[in-house]
Design an enzyme around this catalytic site. Structure first.
Site, short mmCIF file in Angstrom:
data_model
loop_
_atom_site.label_atom_id
_atom_site.label_comp_id
_atom_site.label_asym_id
_atom_site.label_seq_id
_atom_site.Cartn_x
_atom_site.Cartn_y
_atom_site.Cartn_z
N ASN A 89 0.80 -1.22 0.00
CA ASN A 89 0.00 0.00 0.00
C ASN A 89 0.84 1.28 0.00
OD1 ASN A 89 -2.48 1.72 0.70
ND2 ASN A 89 -1.22 1.99 2.53
N SER A 150 -4.12 2.10 -9.06
CA SER A 150 -4.97 3.30 -9.12
C SER A 150 -5.61 3.37 -10.49
CB SER A 150 -4.12 4.57 -8.89
OG SER A 150 -4.85 5.73 -9.23
N TYR A 162 3.35 9.03 -11.36
CA TYR A 162 2.39 8.25 -10.57
C TYR A 162 1.65 7.23 -11.45
CZ TYR A 162 -1.37 7.34 -7.20
OH TYR A 162 -2.26 6.73 -6.33
N ALA A 163 1.17 7.67 -12.62
CA ALA A 163 0.44 6.77 -13.52
C ALA A 163 1.33 5.61 -13.96
CB ALA A 163 -0.08 7.55 -14.73
N SER A 165 3.88 4.34 -12.36
CA SER A 165 4.11 3.43 -11.23
C SER A 165 2.90 2.56 -10.96
CB SER A 165 4.49 4.23 -9.98
OG SER A 165 3.38 4.94 -9.45
N LYS A 166 1.70 3.12 -11.08
CA LYS A 166 0.50 2.37 -10.76
C LYS A 166 0.12 1.38 -11.87
CE LYS A 166 -0.14 3.90 -6.65
NZ LYS A 166 0.06 2.99 -5.49
N ILE A 195 -10.14 8.62 -3.56
CA ILE A 195 -10.48 8.21 -2.21
C ILE A 195 -10.08 9.30 -1.22
CG2 ILE A 195 -10.24 6.37 -0.49
CD1 ILE A 195 -11.41 5.42 -3.15
#
Length: 252
Positions: A89, A150, A162-163, A165-166, A195
């Protein structure tokens, strides 16, 4: 998997999604190995789990550091005698455009900004997943590895790092499901939408408003809704190699 007295490790367990996952699994009777870089935050999560009558221990660790991760997962098995599950997480945001032009001047995302997110979100997931698998195999504990991806994995403006990595951690889950099945280990991923977490609070207000307007159910998700999905994956032995999108209907 019967969660009662199963040993579950959770990274990023000090706050937000990780903390809610720990409390939800504690309610189900699981024993918790709580991992985070922030010891004070870990102590708060541990207190909440102990109030539910389960064993919970904390481990301060930087998931980007191989030696630390190897030592922590070894310590978990020494302390608990087994390892039955891992929730990968831990993650960070460092949003920014790939390139930006303002007043005729071009700026760009730095390599440092890109690598910071990749190191925690992807490398950290790889290291923890690898070491969890090693310990599950060596202790002959059937187990489950859950990666937190994500909906941004499909690509999102301002989130090159971020994109990427996810998307990668989702692919790791499907790969591990195929590789580790022979050892009785399942793997899956959850791709949450927007979230209500401290991480989401870091987003610019205009970006948050834009995302909320795209959500068909008309609101942000709750941490409990993701935590309950984690519990569902652990308890349903026929889930493996799949990415569960828990996003209120949003599609990026």
């Amino acid at each position: 998997m019967d969660l009662k007295q199963s040993v579950i490790a959770i990274t990023g367990a000090g706050q937000g999604l990780g903390q809610m996952m720990a409390v939800t699994l504690a309610h189900a009777g699981a024993e918790l190995a709580l991992l985070d870089v922030n010891q004070k935050a870990l102590d708060d999560t541990k207190r909440q789990c102990l109030m539910l009558g389960v064993k919970a221990l904390t481990y301060q660790v930087d998931v980007t550091q191989e030696a630390q991760v190897e030592q922590v997962f070894s310590d978990v098995v020494i302390d608990f005698g087994q390892l039955n599950g891992l929730v990968n997480n831990a993650g960070i945001l460092r949003d920014g455009l790939l390139v930006k032009v303002k007043d005729g001047q071009v700026s760009k995302m730095s390599l440092e900004q890109f690598n910071a997110v990749i190191d925690v979100n992807l490398t950290g997931t790889f290291l923890c997943g690898r070491e969890a698998a090693v310990q599950m195999i060596e202790t002959q504990s059937q187990g489950v590895i859950i990666n937190i991806s994500s909906v941004a994995r499909a690509g999102n403006i301002g989130q090159t790092n971020y994109a990427a990595s996810k998307a990668a951690v989702a692919t790791l889950a499907t790969t591990w499901a195929k590789e580790l099945a022979r050892y009785g280990i399942r793997a899956a991923a959850i791709a949450p939408g927007v979230i209500e977490t401290p991480m989401a609070a870091q987003m610019k207000p205009e970006a948050m408003a834009r995302l909320e307007a795209m959500i068909p159910v008309g609101r942000m998700g709750k941490t409990a809704e993701i935590a309950n999905t984690v519990k569902f994956i652990f308890e349903n032995d026929y889930i493996s190699g799949r990415i569960l999108e828990i996003d209120g209907g949003i599609r990026m």
